[in-house]
Design a protein around this motif. Sequence first.
Motif, PDB file in Angstrom:
ATOM      1  N   GLU A  11       1.041  -1.214  -0.090  1.00 26.34           N
ATOM      2  CA  GLU A  11      -0.113   0.017  -0.054  1.00 26.34           C
ATOM      3  C   GLU A  11       1.023   1.233   0.023  1.00 26.34           C
ATOM      4  OE1 GLU A  11      -3.924  -1.963   2.393  1.00 26.34           O
ATOM      5  OE2 GLU A  11      -2.042  -0.977   3.416  1.00 26.34           O
ATOM      6  N   ILE A  12       2.101   1.212   0.664  1.00 23.40           N
ATOM      7  CA  ILE A  12       2.897   2.466   0.773  1.00 23.40           C
ATOM      8  C   ILE A  12       3.457   2.762  -0.571  1.00 23.40           C
ATOM      9  CG2 ILE A  12       5.102   3.288   1.326  1.00 23.40           C
ATOM     10  CD1 ILE A  12       4.594   1.739   4.279  1.00 23.40           C
ATOM     11  N   GLU A  13       3.864   1.470  -1.331  1.00 23.11           N
ATOM     12  CA  GLU A  13       4.457   1.660  -2.910  1.00 23.11           C
ATOM     13  C   GLU A  13       3.163   2.233  -3.928  1.00 23.11           C
ATOM     14  OE1 GLU A  13       5.617  -2.178  -4.065  1.00 23.11           O
ATOM     15  OE2 GLU A  13       7.415  -2.257  -2.965  1.00 23.11           O
ATOM     16  N   ARG A  14       1.834   1.880  -3.686  1.00 24.44           N
ATOM     17  CA  ARG A  14       0.778   2.533  -4.292  1.00 24.44           C
ATOM     18  C   ARG A  14       0.614   3.800  -3.998  1.00 24.44           C
ATOM     19  NH1 ARG A  14      -3.778  -2.384  -3.426  1.00 24.44           N
ATOM     20  NH2 ARG A  14      -2.792  -4.025  -4.612  1.00 24.44           N
ATOM     21  N   ILE A  15       1.019   4.530  -3.231  1.00 30.26           N
ATOM     22  CA  ILE A  15       1.018   5.782  -2.963  1.00 30.26           C
ATOM     23  C   ILE A  15       1.784   6.595  -4.108  1.00 30.26           C
ATOM     24  CG2 ILE A  15       1.624   8.075  -1.420  1.00 30.26           C
ATOM     25  CD1 ILE A  15       0.927   6.106   0.926  1.00 30.26           C
ATOM     26  N   GLY A  16       3.066   6.238  -4.140  1.00 29.29           N
ATOM     27  CA  GLY A  16       3.819   6.703  -5.155  1.00 29.29           C
ATOM     28  C   GLY A  16       3.185   6.535  -6.594  1.00 29.29           C
ATOM     29  N   ILE A  17       2.911   5.518  -7.064  1.00 19.63           N
ATOM     30  CA  ILE A  17       2.095   5.010  -8.239  1.00 19.63           C
ATOM     31  C   ILE A  17       1.151   5.993  -8.483  1.00 19.63           C
ATOM     32  CG2 ILE A  17       0.778   3.484  -9.430  1.00 19.63           C
ATOM     33  CD1 ILE A  17       2.871   1.415  -8.069  1.00 19.63           C
ATOM     34  N   MET A  18       0.032   6.155  -7.433  1.00 17.64           N
ATOM     35  CA  MET A  18      -0.964   7.098  -7.390  1.00 17.64           C
ATOM     36  C   MET A  18      -0.643   8.781  -7.848  1.00 17.64           C
ATOM     37  SD  MET A  18      -4.177   5.774  -7.258  1.00 17.64           S
ATOM     38  CE  MET A  18      -3.452   4.504  -8.475  1.00 17.64           C
ATOM     39  N   GLU A  19       0.466   9.076  -7.175  1.00 22.27           N
ATOM     40  CA  GLU A  19       0.934  10.478  -7.354  1.00 22.27           C
ATOM     41  C   GLU A  19       1.442  10.510  -8.682  1.00 22.27           C
ATOM     42  OE1 GLU A  19       0.907  12.988  -5.762  1.00 22.27           O
ATOM     43  OE2 GLU A  19       0.210  12.270  -3.662  1.00 22.27           O
ATOM     44  N   ARG A  20       2.305   9.741  -9.297  1.00 23.14           N
ATOM     45  CA  ARG A  20       2.662   9.461 -10.606  1.00 23.14           C
ATOM     46  C   ARG A  20       1.484   9.690 -11.739  1.00 23.14           C
ATOM     47  NH1 ARG A  20       6.988   5.112 -11.545  1.00 23.14           N
ATOM     48  NH2 ARG A  20       6.894   6.041 -13.556  1.00 23.14           N
ATOM     49  N   LEU A  21       0.364   8.522 -11.353  1.00 24.40           N
ATOM     50  CA  LEU A  21      -0.637   8.508 -12.313  1.00 24.40           C
ATOM     51  C   LEU A  21      -1.445  10.271 -12.163  1.00 24.40           C
ATOM     52  CD1 LEU A  21      -2.661   6.759 -13.749  1.00 24.40           C
ATOM     53  CD2 LEU A  21      -3.643   6.446 -11.890  1.00 24.40           C
ATOM     54  N   ILE A  22      -1.802  10.662 -11.137  1.00 20.46           N
ATOM     55  CA  ILE A  22      -2.167  12.023 -11.089  1.00 20.46           C
ATOM     56  C   ILE A  22      -1.706  12.941 -11.893  1.00 20.46           C
ATOM     57  CG2 ILE A  22      -3.279  13.854  -9.323  1.00 20.46           C
ATOM     58  CD1 ILE A  22      -3.948  11.415  -7.401  1.00 20.46           C
ATOM     59  N   ARG A  23      -0.334  12.969 -11.786  1.00 20.51           N
ATOM     60  CA  ARG A  23       0.465  14.102 -12.356  1.00 20.51           C
ATOM     61  C   ARG A  23       0.582  13.809 -13.818  1.00 20.51           C
ATOM     62  NH1 ARG A  23       4.104  13.407  -7.920  1.00 20.51           N
ATOM     63  NH2 ARG A  23       5.556  12.066  -9.122  1.00 20.51           N
ATOM     64  N   GLY A  24       0.250  12.913 -14.181  1.00 20.51           N
ATOM     65  CA  GLY A  24       0.245  12.186 -15.818  1.00 20.51           C
ATOM     66  C   GLY A  24       1.342  11.776 -16.426  1.00 20.51           C
ATOM     67  N   SER A  32      -1.916   0.174 -13.447  1.00 19.20           N
ATOM     68  CA  SER A  32      -2.510  -1.022 -13.285  1.00 19.20           C
ATOM     69  C   SER A  32      -1.519  -2.381 -13.357  1.00 19.20           C
ATOM     70  CB  SER A  32      -3.686  -1.390 -13.880  1.00 19.20           C
ATOM     71  OG  SER A  32      -3.256  -1.667 -15.275  1.00 19.20           O
ATOM     72  N   GLN A  33      -0.470  -2.379 -14.161  1.00 20.81           N
ATOM     73  CA  GLN A  33       0.453  -3.264 -14.309  1.00 20.81           C
ATOM     74  C   GLN A  33       1.488  -3.190 -13.111  1.00 20.81           C
ATOM     75  OE1 GLN A  33       1.990  -2.651 -18.341  1.00 20.81           O
ATOM     76  NE2 GLN A  33       0.301  -3.717 -19.237  1.00 20.81           N
ATOM     77  N   LEU A  34       1.581  -1.890 -12.857  1.00 19.46           N
ATOM     78  CA  LEU A  34       2.697  -1.719 -11.511  1.00 19.46           C
ATOM     79  C   LEU A  34       2.017  -2.098 -10.374  1.00 19.46           C
ATOM     80  CD1 LEU A  34       3.874   1.754 -12.457  1.00 19.46           C
ATOM     81  CD2 LEU A  34       5.217  -0.567 -12.428  1.00 19.46           C
ATOM     82  N   MET A  35       0.660  -2.251 -10.245  1.00 26.77           N
ATOM     83  CA  MET A  35       0.076  -2.588  -8.967  1.00 26.77           C
ATOM     84  C   MET A  35      -0.446  -3.626  -9.066  1.00 26.77           C
ATOM     85  SD  MET A  35      -1.790   1.192  -7.659  1.00 26.77           S
ATOM     86  CE  MET A  35      -2.874   1.177  -9.222  1.00 26.77           C
ATOM     87  N   GLY A  36      -0.460  -4.581 -10.056  1.00 23.76           N
ATOM     88  CA  GLY A  36      -1.176  -5.603 -10.122  1.00 23.76           C
ATOM     89  C   GLY A  36      -2.712  -5.766 -10.129  1.00 23.76           C
ATOM     90  N   LEU A  37      -3.359  -4.703 -10.520  1.00 23.09           N
ATOM     91  CA  LEU A  37      -4.679  -4.684 -10.643  1.00 23.09           C
ATOM     92  C   LEU A  37      -5.295  -4.549 -11.959  1.00 23.09           C
ATOM     93  CD1 LEU A  37      -4.924  -2.060  -7.541  1.00 23.09           C
ATOM     94  CD2 LEU A  37      -5.148  -4.543  -7.254  1.00 23.09           C
ATOM     95  N   ILE A  39      -7.555  -2.319 -14.799  1.00 26.29           N
ATOM     96  CA  ILE A  39      -7.425  -0.957 -15.012  1.00 26.29           C
ATOM     97  C   ILE A  39      -8.742  -0.377 -14.107  1.00 26.29           C
ATOM     98  CG2 ILE A  39      -8.037   0.599 -16.703  1.00 26.29           C
ATOM     99  CD1 ILE A  39      -6.576  -1.056 -18.768  1.00 26.29           C
ATOM    100  N   ARG A  40      -9.835  -1.132 -14.135  1.00 26.87           N
ATOM    101  CA  ARG A  40     -11.197  -0.761 -13.411  1.00 26.87           C
ATOM    102  C   ARG A  40     -10.959  -0.417 -12.127  1.00 26.87           C
ATOM    103  NH1 ARG A  40     -16.828  -3.888 -14.156  1.00 26.87           N
ATOM    104  NH2 ARG A  40     -18.015  -2.367 -13.170  1.00 26.87           N
ATOM    105  N   GLN A  41     -10.188  -1.420 -11.372  1.00 26.90           N
ATOM    106  CA  GLN A  41      -9.843  -1.191  -9.892  1.00 26.90           C
ATOM    107  C   GLN A  41      -8.965   0.005  -9.764  1.00 26.90           C
ATOM    108  OE1 GLN A  41     -11.210  -2.575  -7.360  1.00 26.90           O
ATOM    109  NE2 GLN A  41      -9.932  -1.941  -5.712  1.00 26.90           N
ATOM    110  N   CYS A  42      -7.917   0.346 -10.673  1.00 26.46           N
ATOM    111  CA  CYS A  42      -6.928   1.306 -10.682  1.00 26.46           C
ATOM    112  C   CYS A  42      -7.753   2.450 -10.619  1.00 26.46           C
ATOM    113  CB  CYS A  42      -6.043   1.086 -11.669  1.00 26.46           C
ATOM    114  SG  CYS A  42      -4.768   2.344 -11.730  1.00 26.46           S
ATOM    115  N   LYS A  43      -8.926   2.715 -11.585  1.00 27.02           N
ATOM    116  CA  LYS A  43      -9.717   4.251 -11.401  1.00 27.02           C
ATOM    117  C   LYS A  43     -10.164   4.180 -10.254  1.00 27.02           C
ATOM    118  CE  LYS A  43     -10.298   4.091 -16.508  1.00 27.02           C
ATOM    119  NZ  LYS A  43     -11.317   3.967 -17.721  1.00 27.02           N
ATOM    120  N   ARG A  44     -10.986   3.398  -9.617  1.00 23.75           N
ATOM    121  CA  ARG A  44     -11.574   3.117  -8.355  1.00 23.75           C
ATOM    122  C   ARG A  44     -10.454   3.665  -7.124  1.00 23.75           C
ATOM    123  NH1 ARG A  44     -13.749  -2.184  -9.284  1.00 23.75           N
ATOM    124  NH2 ARG A  44     -15.798  -1.922 -10.054  1.00 23.75           N
ATOM    125  N   LEU A  45      -9.123   3.153  -7.194  1.00 22.22           N
ATOM    126  CA  LEU A  45      -8.326   3.561  -6.289  1.00 22.22           C
ATOM    127  C   LEU A  45      -7.838   4.878  -6.405  1.00 22.22           C
ATOM    128  CD1 LEU A  45      -6.842   1.755  -3.849  1.00 22.22           C
ATOM    129  CD2 LEU A  45      -5.050   1.229  -5.379  1.00 22.22           C
TER     130      LEU A  45
END
Length: 439
Positions: A11-24, A32-37, A39-45
């Motif tokens: 979950e700590i690693e997902r914070i960095g991935i979310m930040e990069r996703l939000i910044r584009g 989704s590939q980085l988190m192993g989820l 695409i639909r679950q990645c958008k919810r997260l």
Amino acid sequence: MKEGVTMSHIEIERIGIMERLIRGEIKHEQASQLMGLSIRQCKRLKKKYKEQGTEGIVHKSRGMPSNRRIKPQDVLSVMAEVRNTYHDFGPTLAHEKLHEKGLVSFSVERLRQAMIKEGIWKAKSRKMIKNHPLRTRRSCLGELIQLDGSPHKWFEDRGPGCSLIAYIDDATSKWLYAKFVNSESTWSYFETMKDYILKYGKPLALYSDKHGVFRINASKDGSAAASDSHGYTQFGRAMNDLNIGLIHANSPQAKGRVERLFGTLQDRLVKDLRLEGISNMAAGNKFLPTFLESYNKKFSVTPAEPTNMHRCLNAHENLDAIFTIQDERILSKTLTCQHENILYQIKTKQSAYILRHVKILVSQSQDKTVTINYKGKSLDYDIVLSQPKSIDAGAKELNHAVDAIKATVVSAKPSPTHPWRKFVINNKNTKERNLVYQQ
């Protein structure tokens, strides 16, 4: 954001991935590939992270009781049954019995922990393991049969102690035959071996300990028997007649399959006999086939090769004649011989000179019937003298021999017409008791 949020490394690693996703910097597919989820679950997260911050990453079931948790009342009901019926059972055996009745829905380990908590079972410390060289199993059924007997209180206090003789196959660990007997005597092994051969055929070899039934353990001068001694016991002679090899183990660990079998049976079989209400050998022997079948389903293995090495009896092999006590004797010049403290006189219509000093074979069956043979032909005889015979008993048969003697001893009682019985005690005078003779 609240303080004290517990997060995993993922979950700590997902914070960095979310930040990069939000910044584009990355797209949803890459995130989704980085988190192993998906695409639909990645958008919810991503949506939860924007709304709740770090708390949106944390799994919502953390800290909540599991939907698969065991209900406390289920454990309590099982423990009540254990206390009433299975209080001295081990966790594994108790779980099997409860599972057969459909009373338990959780694992053996959960039952073990509950039994330890209730004080019914005490956790055992792990023993130091001694290394013994491993031996590869024989590859075929009937190639090597391990046999042994175990004197034990099989019926606990409900019945007398006895011995259990068991035959187990080395290749499959399959318990092929067993029977309750009074003691481990030559006749007991004759009886069980005869039943085994009639059911399965002749095995190639038997693997036993150095009990006196199987091996001569002392020479004539009283010294220990040599390992290459050619002398046979009665059981060894019978196996030689049937062309069945008899191998003696040098240690209990060498015949570990049958030793471990008795370790298991002294726990499981004793408790099953109690649950069935069995308290004697006759009922126990009727129950053994059922227990044997259940045991083999759980513990037997498939042999390396499918060949069955049991052999059929030959036409000349008469088990009734082979499984007898046989001794060679030499006839005297008066055609007499002695066996088991009994003097036999041979009767013959031929000249007595023909049978003088010849070797004869005296065979005694279990019902004490004696047959005297010369060159394969039976000789007629008369009993001239019979004397009491002392009893030879080893350590395992000693208690049974003493019980047999005790049962024959009858306390001496005066007969009903004995003069002593004509005296009665007169209690009318309290100060003095007079013996009055009834005429």
